[in-house]
Design an enzyme around this catalytic site. Structure first.
Site, mmCIF file in Angstrom:
data_model
loop_
_atom_site.group_PDB
_atom_site.id
_atom_site.type_symbol
_atom_site.label_atom_id
_atom_site.label_comp_id
_atom_site.label_asym_id
_atom_site.label_seq_id
_atom_site.Cartn_x
_atom_site.Cartn_y
_atom_site.Cartn_z
ATOM 1 N N GLU A 87 0.793 -1.252 -0.062
ATOM 2 C CA GLU A 87 0.060 0.017 -0.056
ATOM 3 C C GLU A 87 0.849 1.268 -0.044
ATOM 4 O OE1 GLU A 87 -2.277 0.649 3.755
ATOM 5 O OE2 GLU A 87 -3.601 2.192 2.617
ATOM 6 N N ASP A 109 -12.262 -0.436 1.943
ATOM 7 C CA ASP A 109 -11.417 0.075 3.183
ATOM 8 C C ASP A 109 -11.742 0.588 4.241
ATOM 9 O OD1 ASP A 109 -8.680 -0.161 3.986
ATOM 10 O OD2 ASP A 109 -7.795 1.255 2.949
ATOM 11 N N ASP A 110 -11.961 1.990 4.249
ATOM 12 C CA ASP A 110 -12.438 2.750 5.406
ATOM 13 C C ASP A 110 -13.455 3.924 4.774
ATOM 14 O OD1 ASP A 110 -10.682 1.812 7.603
ATOM 15 O OD2 ASP A 110 -9.236 2.329 6.028
HETATM 16 N N1 ADE Z 1 -6.355 0.085 9.014
HETATM 17 C C1 ADE Z 1 -7.403 0.687 8.514
HETATM 18 N N2 ADE Z 1 -7.224 1.188 7.251
HETATM 19 C C2 ADE Z 1 -6.012 0.721 6.843
HETATM 20 C C3 ADE Z 1 -5.304 0.663 5.684
HETATM 21 N N3 ADE Z 1 -5.391 1.242 4.598
HETATM 22 N N4 ADE Z 1 -3.862 0.315 5.689
HETATM 23 C C4 ADE Z 1 -3.570 -0.297 6.887
HETATM 24 N N5 ADE Z 1 -4.268 -0.385 8.027
HETATM 25 C C5 ADE Z 1 -5.543 0.105 7.862
HETATM 26 ZN ZN ZN Z 2 -7.088 -1.549 4.695
#
Ligand code: ADE
Ligand code: ZN
Length: 333
Positions: free
Chosen positions: A199, A277-278
């Site tokens: 990432e 993801d979030d």
């Molecule tokens: N925890 C929550 N979102 C994350 C992300 N994109 N990368 C790493 N840890 C995370």
């Molecule tokens: Zn993540």
């Protein structure tokens, strides 16, 4: 059918979503009030305005702070239920949800409180919305391997409620190699394994996740493209990458959605999937991620179809279930 209608109509599986990252400011505010926990914001608007981040760490600082209002089993239920309602709206029919127990157990919340709340929401989502789900326990990689082992020990009595383990949090400086033994133990217990890699961290971390952790999927993995030999390996092994376009944009892994490599990866034969993801922090849930890449990269019907098929093929559901969804996708397109 136009592209927007097609995206809405296709059944989808989500394979990369952190339940703590679905915490909407309205719900955060309500739960803080009922638990009588002070948060440094006077309104929902103020919470939203505090969401300034420019990389993974500055996001994580805000994300962990928000999770502090979660105390009771009902809080975890409400959090997950709100996410399932978003899945229903986006025609996400199966989801594999990450949770970060250490964020909660380190504050004195019992592991069972977290798990029971999430599991009850998963059961209700199946019964009321016909959405299937699995839970994936993530170890926080900025903490020690010893702490990860302690978390695994807490989880093992409940291992029938958890499909696998993952690795998340601050990537750079915390390579997968530090967690080789705890992942071996999890695999020996019959758990599936995934890890965030590539990432913000280098392609080298993806190699480590494959060779040392022996993962079933790579979370993110977009930096794999920097290493041609790694690309060949991912393609040959049909190793899924759970890509999160809006996350990558907000955390400045890419500067512009038009430069996102998901379409290139797809065209080269990498098994990429689309995920949120979030979503509360990054500006959208599953369909918003699809809309963003479809517009910026002018994705074709075939590419959209392949992405949603990939999501089921890369999931941890049975082969019969996979075939059922793939037939539905073919019927729609
Ligand atoms: N925890 C929550 N979102 C994350 C992300 N994109 N990368 C790493 N840890 C995370
Ligand atoms: Zn993540």
């Amino acid at each position: 059918m136009d592209r927007t209608a097609l995206i809405r109509a296709l059944p989808k599986a989500e394979l990369h979503v952190h339940i703590e990252g679905t915490f909407e400011p309205e719900l955060m505010f309500a739960i803080a009030q009922r638990n009588q926990i002070e948060i440094p914001y006077k309104s929902v608007e103020e919470v939203k305005q505090a969401y300034h981040f420019h990389n993974l760490q500055s996001f994580l600082d805000i994300y962990y702070a928000g999770a502090h209002v979660l105390i009771q089993e009902q809080d975890f239920y409400d959090l997950a239920w709100a996410y399932f309602e978003k899945c229903h709206a986006d025609h996400v029919v199966h989801t594999e949800i990450f949770f970060d127990p250490q964020t909660h157990t380190d504050r004195g919340v019992a592991f069972e409180t977290v798990l029971n709340g999430l599991k009850r929401a998963c059961d209700d989502a199946k019964a009321r919305l016909d959405i299937s789900s699995h839970l994936i326990l993530c170890f926080l990689r900025h903490l020690s391997e010893e702490a990860a082992f302690a978390t695994l020990e807490q989880a093992l009595p409940y291992k029938d409620q958890i499909i696998g383990v993952g690795l998340d949090s601050s990537e750079v400086g915390h390579p997968p190699s530090g967690f080789e033994r705890v992942f071996a133990r999890a695999r020996a217990e019959g758990l599936l394994v995934v890890a965030h890699a590539g990432e913000e961290g280098p392609a080298e971390y993806v190699w480590e996740a494959l060779d040392l952790l022996k993962v079933n999927r790579i979370d993110h993995g977009v930096r794999s493209e920097e290493d041609p030999e790694l690309m060949q390996r991912l393609i040959a092994e049909k190793m899924p990458l759970t890509v999160c376009p809006l996350s990558n944009l907000k955390l400045r892994v890419v500067d512009d959605m038009a430069q996102h490599n998901i379409q290139r990866l797809l065209q080269q034969g990498v098994h990429v999937t689309v995920n949120s993801d979030d979503p509360s922090y990054f500006g959208g849930y599953m369909n918003d991620n699809f809309f963003a890449i479809a517009d910026a990269l002018d994705l074709s019907t075939d590419e959209l179809k392949q992405l949603v098929k990939n999501s089921f093929e890369a999931s941890f559901i049975s082969d019969a279930e996979k075939q059922k969804w793939i037939r539905q996708i073919d019927a729609i397109v």
